[in-house]
Design a protein around this motif. Structure first.
Motif, short mmCIF file in Angstrom:
data_model
loop_
_atom_site.label_atom_id
_atom_site.label_comp_id
_atom_site.label_asym_id
_atom_site.label_seq_id
_atom_site.Cartn_x
_atom_site.Cartn_y
_atom_site.Cartn_z
N LYS A 113 0.86 -1.19 0.00
CA LYS A 113 0.00 0.00 0.00
C LYS A 113 0.89 1.23 0.00
O LYS A 113 2.02 1.19 0.52
N VAL A 154 -8.26 5.90 -2.04
CA VAL A 154 -8.97 7.15 -1.75
C VAL A 154 -8.28 8.36 -2.43
O VAL A 154 -7.09 8.57 -2.25
N TYR A 155 -9.07 9.09 -3.19
CA TYR A 155 -8.65 10.31 -3.90
C TYR A 155 -7.50 10.10 -4.90
O TYR A 155 -6.77 11.03 -5.21
N ARG A 194 -13.04 -2.63 -14.35
CA ARG A 194 -12.22 -2.33 -13.17
C ARG A 194 -12.84 -1.23 -12.31
O ARG A 194 -12.83 -1.30 -11.08
N THR A 198 -14.92 -3.07 -7.42
CA THR A 198 -15.00 -3.18 -5.96
C THR A 198 -16.47 -3.29 -5.54
O THR A 198 -16.86 -4.18 -4.77
N GLN A 229 -22.20 4.70 3.58
CA GLN A 229 -21.35 5.84 3.95
C GLN A 229 -20.23 5.97 2.93
O GLN A 229 -19.46 5.02 2.72
N PHE A 231 -19.50 8.19 -0.98
CA PHE A 231 -20.18 8.16 -2.28
C PHE A 231 -19.16 8.32 -3.40
O PHE A 231 -19.36 9.03 -4.36
N GLY A 235 -18.47 3.42 -2.70
CA GLY A 235 -19.82 3.66 -2.17
C GLY A 235 -20.83 4.12 -3.20
O GLY A 235 -21.97 3.62 -3.25
N SER A 255 -18.13 13.20 2.43
CA SER A 255 -17.38 13.89 3.49
C SER A 255 -18.12 15.13 4.01
O SER A 255 -17.82 15.63 5.08
N LYS A 274 -24.50 15.37 -7.03
CA LYS A 274 -23.14 15.50 -6.46
C LYS A 274 -22.19 16.11 -7.50
O LYS A 274 -21.34 16.93 -7.17
N ALA A 305 -18.29 2.74 3.26
CA ALA A 305 -17.48 2.73 2.04
C ALA A 305 -16.66 4.02 1.95
O ALA A 305 -16.46 4.57 0.86
N ALA A 306 -16.22 4.52 3.12
CA ALA A 306 -15.45 5.77 3.11
C ALA A 306 -14.07 5.53 3.72
O ALA A 306 -13.16 5.07 3.03
N LEU A 307 -13.95 5.76 5.02
CA LEU A 307 -12.64 5.67 5.65
C LEU A 307 -12.66 4.68 6.80
O LEU A 307 -13.70 4.09 7.10
N ALA A 327 -17.25 -2.28 2.61
CA ALA A 327 -16.67 -1.91 1.32
C ALA A 327 -15.39 -1.11 1.53
O ALA A 327 -14.46 -1.19 0.73
#
Ligand code: NAD
Length: 441
Positions: A113, A154-155, A194, A198, A229, A231, A235, A255, A274, A305-307, A327
């Protein structure tokens, strides 16, 4: 809120990952002594610090990590995260999850990671490009198609992966370097499916879990009330796919906050909202809720599905769902796990529930090495097969551990859960390969 339990609980993700691992170990009575220390800790941690020219001509120094947790079953595999809260402990835990995840879905990979401490929301595209290219250059041959293969997290997204590939390709001219990174755009070696992998994997896994009849009164995704949780890739896509499978999406968040509507939300419309307004918050016809309220929303399936560390000792009691599908990586602390288990709320663990991403990353890697392009039908068929098998093996192992427990096996806690079962499978697979390869020299 129970302030005392918040104080007492350690929210370090690596500490929680180690607790999960140690708990699973109590179910294994034939692991060779001495191997545990090797299996639990990262094999290698790289820190890099590098300067970047910002758009306003100032210079800023960035701090990045790449952790290779274990590669005994194959090259390291795992995403790269851009977030202001990235730490070595977080990246180490996420790398460990990847080792266990690739083992539980039986991919020829280990776990890795990476992360850079930065706030992508405050960076321009040019700054992000320079940060990414410099990071890859600093890592040098620590990443590569047969050593350690990054992916999005993430991001970070397809564009980030394209920059990683391009930089590595510049450093290794004349070679097929596509397999150095997965999650690339379709035109540069990305795999169809791909982007959705997930979330689709989470859906396939949930379908199979419910088919096994392990959640009383909840036989299928159809008509289930689902709260999600986060998007983003995991998510937002899960909201759409669960909705298309007949679930009622009653609450979602990002967030900035969340929205709830008991009669159900159309995630496609929320996505358009969004895109226009930057958040799900304010979507017409819904009640605005906080992220804490989302986690406590009255629903059948809760999908964090966030943090990480979102459901903890201080708020686990509020959860009303009957099933949690992780997730995100590490969204529950150990204390939350134990609390939910005591209330018979089932948790499908991250290393199974979100493994669809790395499964299709593996498909992408295979296609890149063979210069092939599979079609969506093939990708989805193979993904479904792997997710179904992983869930079946996890449920079967859980049943076997439970029988062992009931017959008096000395587990130091209140019976096995699905996370224990998945981890036992992973640890056994990794330990077997360590001993079969034998220890060098
Ligand atoms: P992403 O950047 O696409 O989306 C993240 C989402 O979380 C965004 O909607 C953001 O607004 C939201 N968010 C951020 N902070 C939040 C908070 N405090 N409360 C509520 N929402 C918040 O990231 P992603 O790729 O969807 O990753 C999400 C999780 O899924 C992470 O844990 C990641 O490790 C995990 N995961 C992702 C993949 C993948 O293929 N993308 C694979 C496996 C696991």
């Amino acid at each position: 809120m129970d302030m005392q339990s918040t104080k007492a609980e350690n929210l370090d993700l690596f500490v929680n990952a180690q607790l999960q691992f140690k708990r699973a170990l109590t179910w294994i009575d034939d692991l060779k002594a001495g191997i545990v220390d090797y299996l639990i800790n990262p094999n290698r941690t790289i820190h890099v610090r590098f300067p970047i020219h910002m758009d306003d001509e100032s210079i800023q120094t960035f701090h990045g990590f790449r952790v290779l947790h274990n590669r005994v079953r194959g090259p390291g595999k795992g995403g790269i995260r851009y977030h202001p809260d990235v730490t070595e402990a977080e990246v180490s835990a996420l790398a460990a999850f990847m080792t266990w995840k690739t083992a539980v879905v039986d991919l020829p990979f280990g776990g890795g990671k990476g992360g850079i401490v930065c706030n992508p929301k405050e960076l321009s595209r040019g700054e992000l490009r320079r940060i990414t290219r410099r990071f890859v250059t600093e890592l040098g041959d620590a990443i590569g198609p047969y050593t350690d293969i990054p992916a999005p997290d993430v991001y970070t997204d397809q564009q980030t992966m394209a920059w990683i590939y391009d930089t590595f390709d510049m450093m290794h001219p004349g070679e097929n370097n596509l397999a150095v990174v997965t999650g690339k755009p379709l035109d540069i070696g990305g795999s169809v499916g791909r982007n959705e992998a997930t979330a689709k994997g989470s859906l396939f896994a949930t379908q199979q879990l419910l088919k096994r009849g392990v959640v009383a009164g909840l036989p299928a995704v159809q008509d289930a009330r689902v709260a999600i949780q986060g998007f983003g890739n995991a998510g937002g896509t899960a909201a759409r796919l669960f909705y298309e499978d007949g679930a009622r999406i009653v609450a979602v968040s990002d967030s900035q906050g969340g929205i709830g509507l008991d009669s159900g939300i159309d995630p496609n419309k929320v996505l358009a909202h969004k895109k226009k307004h930057g958040s799900v918050v304010g979507f017409p016809g819904c009640t605005d809720i906080s992220n804490e309220e989302l986690l406590a929303y009255d629903c059948d399936i809760l999908i964090p599905a966030a943090l990480e560390c979102q459901i903890r000792a201080d708020n686990a009691n509020n959860v009303k769902a009957r099933l949690i599908v992780e997730a995100a990586n590490g969204p529950l602390t150990m204390a939350a796990d134990e609390n939910l288990q005591s209330k018979n709320i089932l948790v499908l663990p991250d290393i199974v529930a979100n493994s669809g991403g790395v499964v299709v990353s593996y498909f992408e890697w295979v296609q890149n090495l063979e210069n092939q392009q599979w079609d969506l039908e093939k990708v989805e068929k193979l993904l479904k097969k792997r997710m179904t098998r992983a869930v079946d093996e996890t449920v079967d192992r859980w049943t076997a551990l439970d029988e062992k427990y009931r017959s008096g096996f000395n587990g130091s806690h209140s019976g096995p859960n699905l996370r224990d079962a998945a981890l036992v499978t992973a640890i056994k697979r990794i330990a077997t390969v360590v001993l079969q390869r034998d220890i060098w020299p």
